[in-house]
Design an enzyme around this catalytic site. Structure first.
Site, mmCIF file in Angstrom:
data_model
loop_
_atom_site.group_PDB
_atom_site.id
_atom_site.type_symbol
_atom_site.label_atom_id
_atom_site.label_comp_id
_atom_site.label_asym_id
_atom_site.label_seq_id
_atom_site.Cartn_x
_atom_site.Cartn_y
_atom_site.Cartn_z
ATOM 1 N N ASP A 7 -2.339 3.644 9.878
ATOM 2 C CA ASP A 7 -2.603 2.217 10.032
ATOM 3 C C ASP A 7 -2.281 1.878 11.489
ATOM 4 O O ASP A 7 -1.120 1.683 11.838
ATOM 5 C CB ASP A 7 -1.735 1.401 9.074
ATOM 6 C CG ASP A 7 -1.938 -0.098 9.250
ATOM 7 O OD1 ASP A 7 -3.071 -0.514 9.561
ATOM 8 O OD2 ASP A 7 -0.959 -0.855 9.086
ATOM 9 N N GLU A 69 -7.598 3.249 9.435
ATOM 10 C CA GLU A 69 -8.172 1.931 9.196
ATOM 11 C C GLU A 69 -9.080 1.529 10.356
ATOM 12 O O GLU A 69 -8.759 1.763 11.526
ATOM 13 C CB GLU A 69 -7.064 0.889 9.025
ATOM 14 C CG GLU A 69 -7.580 -0.458 8.579
ATOM 15 C CD GLU A 69 -6.469 -1.429 8.221
ATOM 16 O OE1 GLU A 69 -6.708 -2.639 8.365
ATOM 17 O OE2 GLU A 69 -5.389 -0.993 7.812
ATOM 18 N N ASP A 141 3.535 -1.570 7.182
ATOM 19 C CA ASP A 141 2.605 -0.667 7.874
ATOM 20 C C ASP A 141 2.510 0.680 7.161
ATOM 21 O O ASP A 141 1.433 1.260 7.050
ATOM 22 C CB ASP A 141 3.026 -0.485 9.330
ATOM 23 C CG ASP A 141 2.963 -1.798 10.101
ATOM 24 O OD1 ASP A 141 1.875 -2.393 10.145
ATOM 25 O OD2 ASP A 141 3.996 -2.236 10.627
#
Length: 182
Positions: A7, A69, A141
């Site tokens: 992420d 992501e 996160d």
């Protein structure tokens, strides 16, 4: 299959590592890589911290594939540019270490993990905790990174099942110098 989820973020990049054995998911590790501007590091140095941190995670846990992501565009163009540069450092580290990279949007991630594309961070944390049977909530996160692993495990199973029936062919009509195929 061991999956590394990333992420990306300039100040805080989350990572998660899962083992997927069919439908069974097994937690391996998760955490964050921190870069703070107040520590005196300039942008290039912070990007190197991300690159080195992801390389260390790869060397320690030896994943077979990775998921990252896809950055969304937000209202602050400067923040979007910085996030894009952080994501670029993350992707470069993954590819430089020989990992295939799958990319998912936040909407795809939330839909796969929570079942609702507009889920908030707390909902993501709770579902990741439940799906992986963790003793406590992962950080925000790290939860997103673990969610990327979960999403990729689901997608990989689906694609493998489809390929048993009829192999999918990548469309190359829009390929550009070895880049993405559309």
């Amino acid at each position: 299959m061991r999956i590394l989820g990333i992420d990306p973020g300039l100040q805080c990049t989350g990572f998660g590592v899962l083992d997927a054995d069919g439908a069974a998911l097994h937690y391996v590790a998760s955490g964050t890589i921190q870069t703070r501007p107040k520590d005196g590091a300039l942008l290039p140095e912070r990007l190197k911290i991300l690159f080195d941190g992801i390389t260390e995670v790869i060397q320690r846990y030896e994943p077979e594939v990775s998921a990252c992501e896809i950055v969304f565009v937000n209202v602050n163009p400067q923040a979007t540019l910085l996030l894009g540069q952080a994501r670029g450092a993350c992707l470069t580290a993954l590819v430089a270490n020989g990992l295939a990279v799958a990319e998912y949007t936040a909407l795809q991630l939330k839909k796969a993990v929570v079942g609702y594309g507009r889920a908030d961070k707390a909902q993501m944390q709770e579902m990741v905790k439940r799906l992986l049977k963790l003793p406590g909530l992962p950080g925000k996160d790290a939860a997103d990174a673990l969610g990327l692993c979960i999403t990729h495990a689901q997608v990989a199973r689906s694609v493998a099942a489809i390929n048993k029936v009829s192999p999918l062919q990548a469309r190359t009509h829009a390929a550009y110098k070895g880049g993405r195929n559309y």
